[in-house]
Structures are given as structure tokens and as C-alpha cells.
Enzyme design. Structure first.
Site, PDB file in Angstrom:
ATOM      1  N   GLU A 142      -1.211  -5.549   7.870  1.00  0.00           N
ATOM      2  CA  GLU A 142      -0.509  -4.927   8.993  1.00  0.00           C
ATOM      3  C   GLU A 142      -1.180  -5.492  10.248  1.00  0.00           C
ATOM      4  O   GLU A 142      -2.390  -5.338  10.448  1.00  0.00           O
ATOM      5  CB  GLU A 142      -0.596  -3.405   8.896  1.00  0.00           C
ATOM      6  CG  GLU A 142       0.228  -2.905   7.726  1.00  0.00           C
ATOM      7  CD  GLU A 142       0.479  -1.414   7.734  1.00  0.00           C
ATOM      8  OE1 GLU A 142       0.148  -0.733   8.730  1.00  0.00           O
ATOM      9  OE2 GLU A 142       1.029  -0.904   6.739  1.00  0.00           O
TER      10      GLU A 142
ATOM     11  N   GLU B  91       9.215  -4.503  10.592  1.00  0.00           N
ATOM     12  CA  GLU B  91       9.633  -3.200  10.079  1.00  0.00           C
ATOM     13  C   GLU B  91      10.139  -2.300  11.201  1.00  0.00           C
ATOM     14  O   GLU B  91       9.453  -2.112  12.223  1.00  0.00           O
ATOM     15  CB  GLU B  91       8.442  -2.530   9.346  1.00  0.00           C
ATOM     16  CG  GLU B  91       8.803  -1.154   8.801  1.00  0.00           C
ATOM     17  CD  GLU B  91       7.833  -0.609   7.761  1.00  0.00           C
ATOM     18  OE1 GLU B  91       6.894  -1.327   7.362  1.00  0.00           O
ATOM     19  OE2 GLU B  91       8.029   0.555   7.354  1.00  0.00           O
TER      20      GLU B  91
ATOM     21  N   ASP C 278       0.849  -1.203   0.000  1.00  0.00           N
ATOM     22  CA  ASP C 278       0.000   0.000   0.000  1.00  0.00           C
ATOM     23  C   ASP C 278       0.880   1.247   0.000  1.00  0.00           C
ATOM     24  O   ASP C 278       0.396   2.371  -0.118  1.00  0.00           O
ATOM     25  CB  ASP C 278      -1.004  -0.004   1.159  1.00  0.00           C
ATOM     26  CG  ASP C 278      -0.342   0.047   2.518  1.00  0.00           C
ATOM     27  OD1 ASP C 278       0.897  -0.110   2.599  1.00  0.00           O
ATOM     28  OD2 ASP C 278      -1.068   0.254   3.517  1.00  0.00           O
ATOM     29  N   SER C 279       2.211   1.045   0.061  1.00  0.00           N
ATOM     30  CA  SER C 279       3.147   2.155  -0.153  1.00  0.00           C
ATOM     31  C   SER C 279       2.949   2.751  -1.548  1.00  0.00           C
ATOM     32  O   SER C 279       3.425   3.850  -1.823  1.00  0.00           O
ATOM     33  CB  SER C 279       4.603   1.694   0.019  1.00  0.00           C
ATOM     34  OG  SER C 279       4.856   0.547  -0.768  1.00  0.00           O
TER      35      SER C 279
ATOM     36  N   LYS D  80      -0.948  -9.481   2.447  1.00  0.00           N
ATOM     37  CA  LYS D  80      -0.229  -9.036   3.654  1.00  0.00           C
ATOM     38  C   LYS D  80      -1.160  -8.129   4.452  1.00  0.00           C
ATOM     39  O   LYS D  80      -1.852  -7.287   3.873  1.00  0.00           O
ATOM     40  CB  LYS D  80       1.050  -8.282   3.293  1.00  0.00           C
ATOM     41  CG  LYS D  80       1.773  -7.768   4.550  1.00  0.00           C
ATOM     42  CD  LYS D  80       3.144  -7.236   4.231  1.00  0.00           C
ATOM     43  CE  LYS D  80       3.172  -5.833   3.701  1.00  0.00           C
ATOM     44  NZ  LYS D  80       2.552  -4.815   4.607  1.00  0.00           N
TER      45      LYS D  80
ATOM     46  N   ASP E 101      -0.886  -6.265  -0.592  1.00  0.00           N
ATOM     47  CA  ASP E 101      -1.167  -5.629   0.691  1.00  0.00           C
ATOM     48  C   ASP E 101      -2.655  -5.335   0.761  1.00  0.00           C
ATOM     49  O   ASP E 101      -3.295  -5.093  -0.262  1.00  0.00           O
ATOM     50  CB  ASP E 101      -0.419  -4.277   0.730  1.00  0.00           C
ATOM     51  CG  ASP E 101       0.358  -4.082   2.008  1.00  0.00           C
ATOM     52  OD1 ASP E 101       0.168  -4.867   2.955  1.00  0.00           O
ATOM     53  OD2 ASP E 101       1.160  -3.127   2.049  1.00  0.00           O
TER      54      ASP E 101
END
Ligand code: KIV
Length: 261
Positions: free
Chosen positions: A104, A171, A33-34, A102, A72
Site C-alpha cells: 500500500e 482502489e 492482506d484482506s 504489493k 501483499d
């Protein structure tokens, strides 16, 4: 994973980048999502929608055959309502061609990880700095720097492994914490700003190739793509304005056409 070759993962948001990753035998292409701050011009990852992410996942998946494509899940597209979370995660595999998602992770994603895994949607967990919590952190600070916080990360890592996660991104955490988590888990850890002792490494593609205007201190620029792009665009502008482009070899005249004007 002692003795095994470290896992390589880079983000990818489009087909040409995905081809470059596959040709270089990168193990995993993460459609992060970056994409929000890296290519869509948002200040954070929070505004990224499922539709936006899905479109990039499709582009990457269509361009790859061997590389594992991980999608993501955007902010609030999971963890609020179970059925909605499953639908959003499932869409990335069913419609866009990813092989895993993925999330978070936190206490709220343990059950969801188990559910998705049972349904056949492999889950990569993500602990430490989770950028979707930028407003809670008030920025992007290092995580797990105090004993209690480090223990929470280890506990959550174990809980996600038990729930079925197949890998864990760590991270921006101290390298000794990342080493301990890596030792404690059977599943591989993939670090970003987490030191050398994870089972693999991940970077944002634009940071790694030197395309980003700014890169975090834990990243490394392995090229100067921005410099090369700037040079090419300057040369293009100069050639068009100087009327040296297009040259004869870039154009063709059709002999059979009569003048129209
Ligand atoms: O969105 C992303 O690019 C990520 C990586 C930095 C791990 O989550």
C-alpha cells in the site's frame, strides 16, 4: 495498453481457490492482506502478521504454476525499517514462492519500491483507498475526489512507476481519475472500484463468487457460493440427524473381524 486484453486479478488465500483461478486463466492471484477480514475473522487488515500472510502465500504458490502470485505486505511490516521491509518482502519470494509483492503505497514507499526492485523483488504499487489507513480515514471513503487529492495520486503513481513498480492497483477512486492515471503511465493499472478504463480489474474472491456476507457497492457477485454452501450444510445436518447418512455405500464392514464387545 490500448487494444490489449484487460488483466484479470482476484485474491486467493488457499490452495483450492488458487487452482480455480489457474484453471480459469486468471492472470494474477493476489494473496491480499484482506485475508484478515475475509477469512481470519479480524475487523480490519491491521492485525494480520507476516507469518499469517506467509502461510497463505505458500498455499497459493504451491497450487499454481502459470498464475502470477503476488503477496501483499501486512501493516507495518514494511516502511518502518528498511532492512526489516526487505527481509519481509524477500521471505514471500524466497520461502513462500510468490513472484512479487504489493505495498500500500504513499510518499514513504517510493524509495523502498526502488530498493526492492533493484534487489529483484518486483513491486506492485497500490494507491487511492489503502485500507491499512482505515484509522486515518475513519472508514473506507472514496479517494481522489478533490482536485488536489487527485493530483497527489497521479504524482505518486508517476513516482512509483519511476521507482520501478511493475503495476499499480487503484482502489475506490473516480473513474475519470483512474482513466487519467492509466493514460499517464506506461505500467498497467489494475482497478477495484475505479471504473472501466484501467488496464485490468481486481476483486476480492469471496465478494466475486458471492461468499461474503457483505460486499462493497463497487463489487459484483458473479455467483452465490454462500447460498450453495448453506444449502449443503443444511442438507448434511438433516441427513445426519435423520440417519440417512452415512448410507451403505459410505461404509464397509470387515468380514474377518471378530466382535470385540
Ligand atoms: O488486500 C487486498 O485484497 C487488496 C485488494 C483489494 C486490491 O489489496
Amino acid at each position: 495498453m490500448a487494444g490489449e486484453e484487460p488483466i484479470t486479478m482476484l485474491t486467493a488465500y488457499d490452495a483450492p481457490t488458487a487452482v480455480i483461478l489457474e484453471d480459469a486463466d486468471v492472470d494474477i492471484a493476489l494473496v491480499g492482506d484482506s485475508v484478515g477480514n475475509v477469512t481470519l475473522g479480524y475487523e480490519t487488515t491491521l492485525p494480520v502478521t507476516v507469518d499469517e500472510l506467509a502461510s497463505h502465500v505458500g498455499a497459493v504458490a504451491r497450487a499454481t504454476e502459470e498464475t502470477l502470485v503476488v503477496a501483499d505486505l501486512p501493516f507495518l511490516s514494511y516502511g518502518v525499517d528498511e532492512a526489516q521491509s526487505i527481509e519481509n518482502a524477500g521471505r514471500m519470494l524466497k520461502e513462500e514462492g510468490a513472484q512479487a509483492v504489493k505495498l500500500e503505497s504513499g510518499p514513504h514507499t517510493v524509495e523502498l519500491t526502488e530498493k526492492l526492485t533493484q534487489l529483484g523483488i518486483p513491486v506492485m504499487a497500490h494507491l487511492g483507498l489503502t485500507p491499512q489507513h482505515v484509522n486515518r480515514y475513519g472508514g473506507y471513503p472514496r479517494q481522489g475526489t478533490e482536485q488536489a487529492a487527485a493530483e497527489r495520486i497521479l504524482d505518486l503513481a508517476r513516482a512509483h512507476e519511476d521507482a520501478g513498480a511493475f503495476a499499480l492497483v487503484l482502489e475506490h477512486v473516480p473513474s475519470n481519475l483512474a482513466a487519467d492515471v492509466t493514460d499517464a503511465l506506461e505500467i498497467p493499472t489494475i482497478g477495484i472500484g475505479a471504473g472501466p478504463d484501467c488496464d485490468g480489474q481486481v476483486l476480492v474472491f469471496n465478494d466475486a463468487v458471492g461468499l461474503s456476507e457483505w460486499t462493497p457497492s463497487f463489487s459484483k457477485q458473479f455467483g452465490d457460493v454462500r447460498g450453495e454452501m448453506e444449502r449443503a450444510v443444511d442438507d448434511y445436518v438433516e441427513a445426519v440427524e435423520g440417519e440417512t447418512f452415512p448410507a451403505d455405500e459410505h461404509a464397509h464392514e470387515e468380514g474377518g473381524l471378530e466382535d470385540l464387545y
